[in-house]
Write an enzyme that holds these catalytic residues in place. Structure first.
Site, PDB file in Angstrom:
ATOM      1  N   ASP A  90       0.855  -1.182   0.000  1.00 37.65           N
ATOM      2  CA  ASP A  90       0.000   0.000   0.000  1.00 37.65           C
ATOM      3  C   ASP A  90       0.892   1.233   0.000  1.00 37.65           C
ATOM      4  OD1 ASP A  90      -2.077   1.737   0.214  1.00 37.65           O
ATOM      5  OD2 ASP A  90      -2.788   1.039   2.154  1.00 37.65           O
ATOM      6  N   SER A  91       0.404   2.300  -0.571  1.00 42.51           N
ATOM      7  CA  SER A  91       1.222   3.515  -0.691  1.00 42.51           C
ATOM      8  C   SER A  91       1.468   4.189   0.647  1.00 42.51           C
ATOM      9  CB  SER A  91       0.539   4.510  -1.625  1.00 42.51           C
ATOM     10  OG  SER A  91      -0.606   5.062  -0.995  1.00 42.51           O
ATOM     11  N   ASP A 144      -2.753   8.086  -3.071  1.00 40.34           N
ATOM     12  CA  ASP A 144      -4.097   8.603  -3.336  1.00 40.34           C
ATOM     13  C   ASP A 144      -4.603   9.300  -2.085  1.00 40.34           C
ATOM     14  OD1 ASP A 144      -4.388   6.168  -1.852  1.00 40.34           O
ATOM     15  OD2 ASP A 144      -6.505   6.118  -2.407  1.00 40.34           O
ATOM     16  N   GLY A 217     -11.566   4.199  -0.430  1.00 38.09           N
ATOM     17  CA  GLY A 217     -12.432   5.173   0.221  1.00 38.09           C
ATOM     18  C   GLY A 217     -13.803   4.676   0.610  1.00 38.09           C
ATOM     19  N   ASP A 267      -8.376  -6.841   1.913  1.00 38.72           N
ATOM     20  CA  ASP A 267      -7.459  -6.940   3.048  1.00 38.72           C
ATOM     21  C   ASP A 267      -8.061  -6.225   4.238  1.00 38.72           C
ATOM     22  OD1 ASP A 267      -5.911  -4.170   3.799  1.00 38.72           O
ATOM     23  OD2 ASP A 267      -6.651  -4.168   1.739  1.00 38.72           O
ATOM     24  N   CYS A 310      -6.894 -24.756  18.270  1.00 39.28           N
ATOM     25  CA  CYS A 310      -7.996 -25.723  18.192  1.00 39.28           C
ATOM     26  C   CYS A 310      -7.525 -27.173  18.219  1.00 39.28           C
ATOM     27  CB  CYS A 310      -8.833 -25.462  16.948  1.00 39.28           C
ATOM     28  SG  CYS A 310      -9.779 -23.923  17.045  1.00 39.28           S
ATOM     29  N   HIS A 336      -5.642 -18.420  15.047  1.00 36.99           N
ATOM     30  CA  HIS A 336      -6.967 -19.009  14.812  1.00 36.99           C
ATOM     31  C   HIS A 336      -7.781 -18.165  13.838  1.00 36.99           C
ATOM     32  CE1 HIS A 336     -10.930 -20.768  15.407  1.00 36.99           C
ATOM     33  NE2 HIS A 336     -11.362 -19.525  15.516  1.00 36.99           N
TER      34      HIS A 336
END
Length: 375
Positions: A90-91, A144, A217, A267, A310, A336
């Protein structure tokens, strides 16, 4: 580069794959967030066991610490971290613009104050691209402006125009990239919650014809109905042959919404973040392990889960660790939740391949529709 294997008959959901420099990525794809090149509390081997082929790292944070020169000395982010799968970087624009009073935007870039030591820095679209080129990122995101929910039309229009101009500058840098660099650029569409701005942004970005396209956004504090409105509107304007990425979504119901509208990649820090507070993702909704009812519970958190928690430990033991603020408890809970997300995506892929996605989504949302993921 991107191929669709199966389109769902009853929605815009689809199964496909991306060919990236460090291997194939099956879609839909949930990207774990490794801000500084690693997930908090989890070894790379956990992600490798899950066959995770794409992790997100953050340019803003890596720029501030350890610094671009350090990563360059190692020969890039993959060598520095020893992660031999793909990185999307990411920027850092979202982080910079979250600083509000600590940053100042102009037409060429943004000046901001480091949250670490108070020093001042200046990001430009070209500079941010160059950093990610040094990283050897497999997917590059441009600088951006992620504007806030609730701003007026004039401000949203200004930020949309600046984002488009920065996208053009980034795309020019991408066209003139170093020989041998084969990462892909995904340009970001903006427009806040105004449909005409969204449409203009998408049309302008599509003229540049970047390998992938992102919706930025949204999921920034707006009501879910506004999120759904802009998600659907934007996705319908996007070409089907390009991979689509919605930035910053990671709760099960938001992911199902995105996949329904044809989104391929997403993400979010949410699964790991809520784990640190003792909230566990399960097929029956969120289990808040700190509650008294789990104090003497000898059962496992969830059947059919292969995570360390688990397969070895009880609910009561995890509750004890979380209540005692033991780091091991956070590690177990985080692992988990990441396991859960990958199992969920696998089930979704199977449902799409069997033309059963709508039934799967409807059944699943009954459990998660009203969950509060901020607890």
């Amino acid at each position: 580069m991107f191929s669709v294997i199966k389109n769902d008959k009853h929605s815009n959901a689809r199964v496909g794959f991306l060919n990236l420099p460090h291997g194939r990525v099956d879609t839909p794809c949930f990207m774990p967030v490794g801000t500084l090149g690693a997930m908090k509390g989890l070894k790379h081997s956990v992600l490798e066991k899950l066959k995770c082929n794409l992790m997100l790292a953050n340019t803003y944070h890596l720029y501030l610490r350890p610094g671009i020169k350090t990563i360059e000395k190692y020969g890039g982010l993959h060598n520095f971290t020893t992660w031999n799968k793909n990185f999307l970087t990411d920027s850092g624009g979202f982080q910079v613009f979250s600083l509000s009073s600590l940053r100042k935007i102009d037409l060429k870039g943004v000046r901001f104050k480091s949250h670490l030591d108070g020093s001042y820095h200046y990001f430009t679209p070209e500079g941010v691209f160059a950093m990610q080129e040094i990283f050897g990122s497999d997917i590059i995101m441009p600088l951006d402006i992620c504007s806030s929910y609730g701003i007026d039309y004039n401000e949203a229009n200004l930020y949309t125009n600046i984002t488009t101009n920065w996208a053009r500058s980034t795309f020019k840098a991408y066209k003139n990239r170093k020989e041998g660099y084969n990462g892909l650029l995904f340009l970001i569409t903006q427009g806040n919650f105004f449909k005409d701005l969204r449409k203009r942004s998408i049309n302008d970005i599509l003229e540049l014809d970047s390998p992938g396209i992102a919706i930025g956004g949204i999921s920034v504090g707006e009501p879910r109905e506004k999120y759904l409105e802009i998600l659907e509107y934007s996705s319908l304007l996007m070409p089907k042959e390009k991979p689509r990425y919605v930035m910053g979504i990671g709760t099960p119901h938001y992911i199902l919404d995105a996949i329904y509208h044809g989104i391929d990649i997403f993400d979010c820090v949410n699964p790991a973040r809520i784990a640190r507070h003792g909230s566990l993702l399960t097929d029956n909704g969120i289990m808040r392990i700190s509650r008294k009812e789990y104090k003497d519970d000898t059962s496992q958190v969830e059947k059919n889960c292969g995570c360390t928690l688990c397969t070895r430990y009880s609910r009561g033991y995890l509750r004890h660790l979380i209540k005692s603020k033991e780091l091991f408890g956070i590690i177990l809970a985080s692992e988990h939740n990441i396991y859960y997300m990958f199992r969920l995506i696998s089930k979704i892929r199977t449902a799409i391949l069997n033309d059963n996605f709508l039934n799967f989504r409807t059944s699943y949302l009954k459990k998660y529709e009203e969950e509060n993921f901020d607890e």
